[in-house]
Design a protein around this motif. Structure first.
Motif, PDB file in Angstrom:
ATOM      1  N   ILE A 104       0.989  -1.345   0.020  1.00  0.00           N
ATOM      2  CA  ILE A 104      -0.053  -0.385  -0.342  1.00  0.00           C
ATOM      3  C   ILE A 104       1.555   1.405  -0.190  1.00  0.00           C
ATOM      4  N   LEU A 105       2.057   1.259   1.259  1.00  0.00           N
ATOM      5  CA  LEU A 105       3.334   2.358   1.127  1.00  0.00           C
ATOM      6  C   LEU A 105       4.011   2.885  -0.613  1.00  0.00           C
ATOM      7  N   GLY A 106       3.740   1.577  -1.619  1.00  0.00           N
ATOM      8  CA  GLY A 106       4.477   1.606  -2.247  1.00  0.00           C
ATOM      9  C   GLY A 106       3.057   2.131  -3.596  1.00  0.00           C
ATOM     10  N   GLY A 107       2.277   1.987  -3.236  1.00  0.00           N
ATOM     11  CA  GLY A 107       0.871   2.585  -4.482  1.00  0.00           C
ATOM     12  C   GLY A 107       0.994   0.814  -5.734  1.00  0.00           C
ATOM     13  N   LEU A 108       1.134  -0.914  -5.028  1.00  0.00           N
ATOM     14  CA  LEU A 108       0.637  -1.519  -5.634  1.00  0.00           C
ATOM     15  C   LEU A 108      -0.532  -2.151  -5.474  1.00  0.00           C
ATOM     16  N   ASP A 109      -1.006  -1.623  -4.266  1.00  0.00           N
ATOM     17  CA  ASP A 109      -2.288  -2.310  -3.666  1.00  0.00           C
ATOM     18  C   ASP A 109      -3.049  -1.087  -3.548  1.00  0.00           C
TER      19      ASP A 109
END
Length: 244
Positions: free
Chosen positions: A63-68
């Motif tokens: 979530i931090l990485g914008g993958l989810d």
């Protein structure tokens, strides 16, 4: 464990997560991976997310990485509301701001170390020159070697060089020493500490190895998808001082 307020350090948070939850639908069953997560991250800090397998660390990192995306709650990075971003917006966020280091190196076998690093500089806004990035991880002399000609630790260091060549604002590391032996793992941690210091990127490392937490500014303890507590260290240990 007593939770220490993130606001106590008086700095403005670059990352703000509020009431973040994530639930996955597995057929007729719903699996809760995160629940009620509140977390702030600050510029230049080194953070360890510590917890057992299945505790929710990887979900939080994704979530931090914008993958989810979270199922509920809000995730804001500077002026980017990642909760409301569409796929194109998340792709742009990852490309412009995030470097990833995974447990398995994901290098392209047919490319040399230098070519693997150079790939990301083609899409970065202000990249680090590929040879300099390899030099930061101590592998400039191995620039023309293919992944099969490198040890596991060297491949992981190439993967780190590839991540930092983007000059990321945030460096996310998923069990970066998990596939390495003791001495090689400490070498990789030393590289991450150096990158954090030289580039000033927020560095987040997830691990189940409690010994690694001593090198962090803050340690976020996670269990069953929730934050149990946050420790703040006055002084960070050097990787050479760790033992496990």
């Amino acid at each position: 464990m007593e939770r220490i307020s993130d606001a106590a350090n008086g700095r403005e948070a670059l990352f703000r997560l509020r009431n973040v939850g994530k639930t996955y639908d597995m057929g007729e069953i719903q699996v809760r991976a995160l629940a009620g997560v509140d977390l702030d991250l600050y510029g230049g800090e080194f953070v360890v997310l510590l917890g057992a397998s299945g505790s929710g660390k990887s979900t939080l990192l994704n979530i931090l990485g914008g993958l989810d995306r979270p199922s509920i709650g809000t995730v804001v990075y500077r002026d980017h509301n990642l909760t409301d971003a569409d796929d194109a917006g998340l792709t742009r966020y990852r490309r412009e701001h995030v470097g990833f280091v995974f447990q398995f190196y994901n290098l392209i076998p047919s490319l040399t170390a230098l070519e693997n690093v150079a790939l990301v500089t083609e899409i970065a806004l202000q990249p680090v020159e590929p040879l300099r990035a390899l030099g930061m991880v101590g592998l400039a002399q191995r620039k023309d070697h293919f992944p099969a000609q490198l040890s596991g630790g060297e491949q992981q260091r190439v993967a780190i060089a590839r991540a930092v060549a983007k000059r990321p604002d945030i460096l996310l590391c998923d069990e970066p020493t998990g596939a390495l032996d003791y001495s090689t793992g400490k070498l990789v941690l030393d590289v991450l500490e150096q990158v954090n210091r030289e580039l000033g990127a927020i560095t987040v490392v997830i691990t189940h190895n409690a010994a690694i937490s001593a090198m962090a500014d803050r340690v976020v303890h996670i269990s069953s998808g929730a934050i149990l507590g946050i420790e703040r260290h006055v002084a960070r240990a050097r990787p050479s001082e760790l033992s496990w």
